[in-house]
Design a protein around this motif. Structure first.
Motif, PDB file in Angstrom:
ATOM      1  N   GLY B  80      27.063 -20.058  34.811  1.00 50.14           N
ATOM      2  CA  GLY B  80      25.732 -19.936  35.393  1.00 50.14           C
ATOM      3  C   GLY B  80      24.875 -21.156  35.130  1.00 50.14           C
ATOM      4  N   SER B  81      23.618 -20.883  34.878  1.00 48.99           N
ATOM      5  CA  SER B  81      22.589 -21.920  34.769  1.00 48.99           C
ATOM      6  C   SER B  81      22.953 -22.997  33.746  1.00 48.99           C
ATOM      7  CB  SER B  81      21.275 -21.245  34.389  1.00 48.99           C
ATOM      8  OG  SER B  81      20.450 -22.098  33.643  1.00 48.99           O
ATOM      9  N   SER B  82      22.458 -24.215  33.999  1.00 46.20           N
ATOM     10  CA  SER B  82      22.760 -25.362  33.143  1.00 46.20           C
ATOM     11  C   SER B  82      21.904 -25.385  31.881  1.00 46.20           C
ATOM     12  CB  SER B  82      22.510 -26.648  33.927  1.00 46.20           C
ATOM     13  OG  SER B  82      21.136 -26.733  34.263  1.00 46.20           O
ATOM     14  N   ARG B  83      21.048 -24.391  31.700  1.00 46.47           N
ATOM     15  CA  ARG B  83      20.063 -24.432  30.610  1.00 46.47           C
ATOM     16  C   ARG B  83      20.703 -24.739  29.255  1.00 46.47           C
ATOM     17  NH1 ARG B  83      18.365 -18.237  31.694  1.00 46.47           N
ATOM     18  NH2 ARG B  83      18.272 -19.211  33.748  1.00 46.47           N
ATOM     19  N   GLU B  84      20.319 -25.866  28.690  1.00 46.15           N
ATOM     20  CA  GLU B  84      20.817 -26.222  27.359  1.00 46.15           C
ATOM     21  C   GLU B  84      20.202 -25.298  26.318  1.00 46.15           C
ATOM     22  OE1 GLU B  84      21.530 -30.349  27.040  1.00 46.15           O
ATOM     23  OE2 GLU B  84      21.312 -30.415  24.850  1.00 46.15           O
ATOM     24  N   SER B  85      19.110 -24.625  26.705  1.00 43.73           N
ATOM     25  CA  SER B  85      18.472 -23.655  25.815  1.00 43.73           C
ATOM     26  C   SER B  85      19.457 -22.600  25.336  1.00 43.73           C
ATOM     27  CB  SER B  85      17.333 -22.945  26.544  1.00 43.73           C
ATOM     28  OG  SER B  85      16.487 -23.870  27.148  1.00 43.73           O
ATOM     29  N   ALA B  86      20.500 -22.328  26.130  1.00 48.96           N
ATOM     30  CA  ALA B  86      21.501 -21.350  25.707  1.00 48.96           C
ATOM     31  C   ALA B  86      22.211 -21.861  24.452  1.00 48.96           C
ATOM     32  CB  ALA B  86      22.511 -21.113  26.831  1.00 48.96           C
ATOM     33  N   VAL B  87      22.487 -23.155  24.432  1.00 48.34           N
ATOM     34  CA  VAL B  87      23.116 -23.744  23.249  1.00 48.34           C
ATOM     35  C   VAL B  87      22.100 -23.830  22.106  1.00 48.34           C
ATOM     36  CG1 VAL B  87      24.183 -25.831  22.321  1.00 48.34           C
ATOM     37  CG2 VAL B  87      24.869 -24.973  24.565  1.00 48.34           C
ATOM     38  N   TYR B  88      20.850 -24.194  22.422  1.00 44.39           N
ATOM     39  CA  TYR B  88      19.807 -24.221  21.377  1.00 44.39           C
ATOM     40  C   TYR B  88      19.724 -22.854  20.697  1.00 44.39           C
ATOM     41  CZ  TYR B  88      17.893 -28.209  24.135  1.00 44.39           C
ATOM     42  OH  TYR B  88      17.698 -29.372  24.850  1.00 44.39           O
ATOM     43  N   ALA B  89      19.747 -21.790  21.517  1.00 42.68           N
ATOM     44  CA  ALA B  89      19.586 -20.439  20.958  1.00 42.68           C
ATOM     45  C   ALA B  89      20.754 -20.096  20.038  1.00 42.68           C
ATOM     46  CB  ALA B  89      19.469 -19.412  22.091  1.00 42.68           C
ATOM     47  N   LEU B  90      21.967 -20.406  20.474  1.00 43.08           N
ATOM     48  CA  LEU B  90      23.137 -20.133  19.632  1.00 43.08           C
ATOM     49  C   LEU B  90      23.070 -20.951  18.339  1.00 43.08           C
ATOM     50  CD1 LEU B  90      25.820 -20.112  22.454  1.00 43.08           C
ATOM     51  CD2 LEU B  90      25.464 -18.213  20.867  1.00 43.08           C
ATOM     52  N   ALA B  91      22.793 -22.240  18.490  1.00 39.82           N
ATOM     53  CA  ALA B  91      22.786 -23.128  17.320  1.00 39.82           C
ATOM     54  C   ALA B  91      21.662 -22.748  16.366  1.00 39.82           C
ATOM     55  CB  ALA B  91      22.652 -24.580  17.771  1.00 39.82           C
ATOM     56  N   ASP B  92      20.478 -22.482  16.908  1.00 41.83           N
ATOM     57  CA  ASP B  92      19.348 -22.148  16.036  1.00 41.83           C
ATOM     58  C   ASP B  92      19.544 -20.800  15.355  1.00 41.83           C
ATOM     59  OD1 ASP B  92      18.350 -24.520  16.906  1.00 41.83           O
ATOM     60  OD2 ASP B  92      16.626 -23.711  18.017  1.00 41.83           O
ATOM     61  N   PHE B  93      20.305 -19.923  15.973  1.00 42.20           N
ATOM     62  CA  PHE B  93      20.617 -18.629  15.356  1.00 42.20           C
ATOM     63  C   PHE B  93      21.611 -18.810  14.213  1.00 42.20           C
ATOM     64  CE2 PHE B  93      22.810 -14.506  15.087  1.00 42.20           C
ATOM     65  CZ  PHE B  93      21.735 -13.635  15.123  1.00 42.20           C
ATOM     66  N   GLY B  94      22.341 -19.919  14.243  1.00 45.81           N
ATOM     67  CA  GLY B  94      23.307 -20.199  13.176  1.00 45.81           C
ATOM     68  C   GLY B  94      24.755 -20.134  13.615  1.00 45.81           C
ATOM     69  N   ILE B  95      24.988 -19.946  14.920  1.00 45.09           N
ATOM     70  CA  ILE B  95      26.374 -19.912  15.415  1.00 45.09           C
ATOM     71  C   ILE B  95      26.907 -21.346  15.447  1.00 45.09           C
ATOM     72  CG2 ILE B  95      27.877 -19.310  17.369  1.00 45.09           C
ATOM     73  CD1 ILE B  95      26.641 -16.844  16.041  1.00 45.09           C
ATOM     74  N   ARG B  96      28.103 -21.537  14.870  1.00 51.71           N
ATOM     75  CA  ARG B  96      28.695 -22.882  14.807  1.00 51.71           C
ATOM     76  C   ARG B  96      29.828 -23.089  15.804  1.00 51.71           C
ATOM     77  NH1 ARG B  96      28.465 -26.685  11.199  1.00 51.71           N
ATOM     78  NH2 ARG B  96      28.313 -27.707  13.198  1.00 51.71           N
ATOM     79  N   ALA B  97      30.490 -21.991  16.180  1.00 52.83           N
ATOM     80  CA  ALA B  97      31.636 -22.135  17.088  1.00 52.83           C
ATOM     81  C   ALA B  97      31.744 -20.891  17.960  1.00 52.83           C
ATOM     82  CB  ALA B  97      32.926 -22.316  16.292  1.00 52.83           C
ATOM     83  N   VAL B  98      32.202 -21.083  19.193  1.00 48.52           N
ATOM     84  CA  VAL B  98      32.475 -19.955  20.088  1.00 48.52           C
ATOM     85  C   VAL B  98      33.942 -20.043  20.493  1.00 48.52           C
ATOM     86  CG1 VAL B  98      31.838 -18.741  22.201  1.00 48.52           C
ATOM     87  CG2 VAL B  98      30.106 -20.071  20.980  1.00 48.52           C
ATOM     88  N   LEU B  99      34.667 -18.943  20.301  1.00 48.02           N
ATOM     89  CA  LEU B  99      36.073 -18.866  20.691  1.00 48.02           C
ATOM     90  C   LEU B  99      36.151 -18.031  21.967  1.00 48.02           C
ATOM     91  CD1 LEU B  99      36.202 -19.806  17.771  1.00 48.02           C
ATOM     92  CD2 LEU B  99      37.909 -18.050  17.291  1.00 48.02           C
ATOM     93  N   ALA B 100      36.756 -18.564  23.007  1.00 47.77           N
ATOM     94  CA  ALA B 100      36.851 -17.836  24.277  1.00 47.77           C
ATOM     95  C   ALA B 100      38.012 -18.401  25.091  1.00 47.77           C
ATOM     96  CB  ALA B 100      35.540 -17.965  25.063  1.00 47.77           C
ATOM     97  N   PRO B 101      38.484 -17.638  26.080  1.00 45.00           N
ATOM     98  CA  PRO B 101      39.552 -18.169  26.941  1.00 45.00           C
ATOM     99  C   PRO B 101      39.091 -19.350  27.798  1.00 45.00           C
ATOM    100  CG  PRO B 101      39.403 -15.771  27.114  1.00 45.00           C
ATOM    101  CD  PRO B 101      38.183 -16.229  26.381  1.00 45.00           C
ATOM    102  N   GLY B 102      37.797 -19.449  28.042  1.00 52.47           N
ATOM    103  CA  GLY B 102      37.298 -20.563  28.847  1.00 52.47           C
ATOM    104  C   GLY B 102      35.777 -20.518  28.885  1.00 52.47           C
ATOM    105  N   PHE B 103      35.196 -21.641  29.302  1.00 56.74           N
ATOM    106  CA  PHE B 103      33.742 -21.801  29.254  1.00 56.74           C
ATOM    107  C   PHE B 103      33.214 -22.333  30.572  1.00 56.74           C
ATOM    108  CE2 PHE B 103      35.466 -22.313  25.048  1.00 56.74           C
ATOM    109  CZ  PHE B 103      34.630 -21.540  24.266  1.00 56.74           C
ATOM    110  N   GLY B 104      31.957 -22.031  30.855  1.00 62.47           N
ATOM    111  CA  GLY B 104      31.280 -22.723  31.940  1.00 62.47           C
ATOM    112  C   GLY B 104      31.253 -24.206  31.596  1.00 62.47           C
ATOM    113  N   ASP B 105      31.519 -25.044  32.591  1.00 61.95           N
ATOM    114  CA  ASP B 105      31.599 -26.501  32.392  1.00 61.95           C
ATOM    115  C   ASP B 105      30.365 -27.084  31.717  1.00 61.95           C
ATOM    116  OD1 ASP B 105      33.985 -27.315  33.331  1.00 61.95           O
ATOM    117  OD2 ASP B 105      33.238 -28.161  35.217  1.00 61.95           O
ATOM    118  N   ILE B 106      29.202 -26.723  32.240  1.00 62.59           N
ATOM    119  CA  ILE B 106      27.975 -27.366  31.761  1.00 62.59           C
ATOM    120  C   ILE B 106      27.652 -26.859  30.361  1.00 62.59           C
ATOM    121  CG2 ILE B 106      25.583 -27.928  32.310  1.00 62.59           C
ATOM    122  CD1 ILE B 106      26.145 -27.191  35.210  1.00 62.59           C
ATOM    123  N   PHE B 107      27.895 -25.561  30.150  1.00 60.57           N
ATOM    124  CA  PHE B 107      27.706 -25.011  28.813  1.00 60.57           C
ATOM    125  C   PHE B 107      28.592 -25.755  27.819  1.00 60.57           C
ATOM    126  CE2 PHE B 107      29.124 -22.372  25.334  1.00 60.57           C
ATOM    127  CZ  PHE B 107      27.930 -21.924  24.803  1.00 60.57           C
TER     128      PHE B 107
END
Ligand code: SF4
Lengths: 471, 206
Positions: B80-107
């Motif tokens: 979906g959306s290119s919002r880098e805020s999605a990464v800011y929210a994960l990082a600021d919450f304290g998440i360091r890594a995401v494990l998944a079968p695949g990711f949105g390109d921009i994310f």
């Protein structure tokens, strides 16, 4: 003899600054387009004491937070929304970037004004911190969305590290039937290949159906490439493209036009160019489409029924569909046609150009909307054009709201929201949970289908509407 | 950028597939400066009800996942959306890594710029891991970027691939913009040639 190359290959190759065999290459970016959400990138530049390196290659417009009720910051629904626009204006002044503010006649949704002003051209690399930048590939540009870090990088250097995507050609044969539009085609493509179906790929749309399309229709198709997870969508430039661009404000003129044209004619893929993947679509089999779920891949013909999650092929999709049905307030087996809706939104970078508004007007002409309808043109220029053609009178006579241009209810950032639990027939591109507001239920469809839903208050096969107006 | 070398932490199984960035952070929370922190907006409408109360069933609200710093998600995470805020929210919450079968390109690209490691693993492995984490009690996962390997609660180890360029950037916490400024001579040379060949692409310099 050099190997035959695709359109994508040619544009990519002509922009590589530093090539690496694996992983990202450094590529040159011709244009960056900016909107209010870009404030993080400006904050980054300012913190580093950097300027925008080539401000004339960068274009800014107020769209995501633009109030649709008026053209002043004071028209914003909340002071916070107004502040975002004010900060945008400040950043534009600070950077020297060309700026189409709220009251500028060139203002509009970034992916609508890019082509409309001739900023978008064949063979260019274009980025914007917005995923629907894929729209602009309809003119043969390599255009894709980036985040704010990359946006800042492009503004500071005019370059970007990019891994070369794989290529996917989608060839559309046959003919679209009456009442079947570019929107229905792209929804059908996404339903077929899936929301992740083009991940890591640059799509080229090809075949007679695409060739016969207007630029506006191609823009609609390329727009939703990102909903299939593609890096970008492209259409080879042709005479339709060149005629469209000729005379637009930022298109080349005079001798440069001739020079550009000669170059643009070399861009279409060579015969025998290889693609990593191919998909064939029979346009004749496509019907007017609507979505039932919370991913754009949840699209089906209007004559269809809500699927039973139990019948879906894999466990992940089954679980997702169950959740989607609960959120959407739908039961398995329920026919989509006849489903009562609460409101209609006609707009967004997918479907807010003049041809879209004409299609909606043709259905609304001489009829009355049964539910609230918002019609938000994609740009101020589209608005003026529609008014010159008298479409605004058709809309108002049908009881629709005719508003100022911007993203509006596509993303609800400006405060134009669908209320919790309300069902909205929308011409936008995302039916995600909460996209149009917390609890909002979105059904995606074409402008003509949204207009048909407006006049019946239900999801409706527009081909079955009694011929009343001009439709 | 915060470097990423190795992280051992509780991993939380996020249900669903195609988790879009509107889910990760709803658009209405993107008006503030990053310095104010974006962690409280992470998965906002999944974590909180309309009155602001915590939804007890949401994975990050459950006591056993309170300290999670790794997320395990379904296919096409961050679409979906290119919002880098999605990464800011994960990082600021304290998440360091995401494990998944695949990711949105921009994310995926945004994550790399912010020291958040996207780890692509085979779907069957991710599905089994999500079930195992939900069942507990062992919930610790190690993500080792240097070795390009994850160690799951059952002790099994699985390699993952990441481009060497981004791996090095993450390991060393390289600031991409600063690094790229070092390429300005090449960029300028390319630009002179490109503008000579395609002069109509030059929109002027004033
Ligand atoms: S109209 Fe919607 S999809 Fe298009 S740029 Fe605006 S918010 Fe994004």
């Amino acid at each position: 003899m050099p190997a035959p190359r695709s359109l994508f290959d040619k544009v990519w190759d002509s922009h590589v600054i530093v090539a690496r065999d694996e992983g990202p290459s450094l590529i040159y970016i011709d244009r960056d387009m900016i909107h209010e959400g870009s404030f993080h990138a400006f904050a980054d530049l300012r913190r580093r004491g950097l300027a925008v390196r080539r401000p004339r290659q960068v274009f800014g417009t107020a769209d995501h937070y633009a109030p649709t009720g008026g053209r002043r910051i004071a028209d914003a629904r909340t002071p916070e929304v107004g502040d975002v626009i004010r900060r945008f204006d400040d950043n534009m002044r600070w950077s020297g970037v060309r700026h189409f503010g709220l009251d500028d006649p060139r203002q509009g949704i970034v992916h609508v004004i890019g082509p409309e002003l001739g900023i978008t051209q064949p063979g260019l690399t274009i980025v914007c911190s917005d995923s629907h930048t894929s729209t602009q590939g309809a003119l043969g540009a390599l255009a894709f969305g980036v985040g704010q870090s990359e946006n800042a990088l492009v503004m500071a250097t005019q370059a970007l590290w990019q891994a070369k995507p794989k290529t996917l050609r989608i060839t559309v044969e046959g003919r679209l039937g009456a009442g079947v539009t570019a929107k229905d085609l792209i929804l059908a493509i996404i339903a077929k290949i899936g929301a992740g179906g083009a991940g890591g790929h640059a799509i080229e749309y090809a075949g007679p159906v695409i060739r016969a399309m207007s630029i506006e229709e191609r823009l609609t198709v390329c727009n939703m490439s990102i909903e299939a997870a593609a890096r970008c969508g492209m259409v080879a430039p042709d005479d339709t493209t060149f005629e469209y661009l000729h005379g637009r404000p930022f298109a080349p003129a005079g001798q440069q036009w001739e020079q550009a044209l000669a170059y643009w004619r070399t861009l279409p893929g060579d015969d025998g160019a290889a693609f990593d993947r191919e998909v064939a679509i029979d346009a004749s089999a496509i019907e007017p489409m609507v979505t039932w779920g919370t991913s754009p891949e949840d699209a089906m013909p209007i004559g269809g029924a809500v699927p039973d999650p139990a019948t879906l092929p894999d466990a992940q999709r089954r679980a997702a569909a169950e959740q989607a049905l609960a959120y959407m307030g739908l039961r398995p087996g329920q026919p989509l046609e006849g489903l009562a809706i609460d409101r209609v939104f006609i707009g967004s970078c997918t479907n807010s150009r003049i041809e879209d508004l004409r299609a909606a007007a043709a259905v609304l002409d001489g009829r009355r909307a049964q539910v609230p309808v918002m019609i938000v043109p994609g740009s101020t220029a589209v608005k003026r054009q529609a008014e010159a053609e008298g479409l605004d009178r058709v809309f108002r006579a049908a009881g629709a709201e005719w508003l100022e241009s911007g993203c509006s209810m596509c993303v609800a950032m400006n405060g134009d929201t669908v209320a919790p639990g309300e069902r909205c027939a929308s011409t936008s591109n995302r039916n995600f949970v909460g996209r149009q507001g917390p609890g909002a239920r979105t059904h995606l469809m074409s402008p003509a289908m949204a207009a048909a839903a407006a006049v019946t208050g239900r999801l409706t096969d527009l081909r079955r509407l009694a011929t009343g107006g001009r439709a | 950028m915060t470097p990423f070398v190795r992280e051992t932490a509780i991993a939380a199984p996020l249900p669903g597939i195609n988790t879009d960035t509107d889910q990760i952070i709803p658009a209405r929370f993107m008006k503030r400066d990053r310095s104010e922190g974006y962690g409280r907006y992470l998965f906002h409408d999944l974590r909180f009800d309309a009155e602001g109360g915590k939804r007890p069933e949401f994975v990050l609200n459950r006591p056993e996942f309170r300290d999670a710093r790794i997320l395990v998600a379904g296919r096409n995470f961050g679409c979906g959306s290119s919002r880098e805020s999605a990464v800011y929210a994960l990082a600021d919450f304290g998440i360091r890594a995401v494990l998944a079968p695949g990711f949105g390109d921009i994310f995926h690209a945004n994550a790399l710029k912010n020291g958040l490691l996207p780890v692509a693993l085979p779907e069957d492995l991710v599905e089994a891991l999500r079930e195992r984490l939900a069942a507990g009690p062992a919930r610790e996962v190690t993500v080792d970027l240097e070795a390009q390997r994850v160690t799951l609660p059952d002790g099994s180890r699985h390699g993952f691939t990441i481009d060497a360029f981004w791996r090095d950037c993450l390991l060393q916490g390289v600031d991409e913009l600063g690094m790229t400024l070092g390429y300005l001579p090449q960029i300028e040379e390319f630009e002179r040639r490109a503008l000579r060949e395609r002069p109509w692409t030059d929109m002027g310099s004033e």
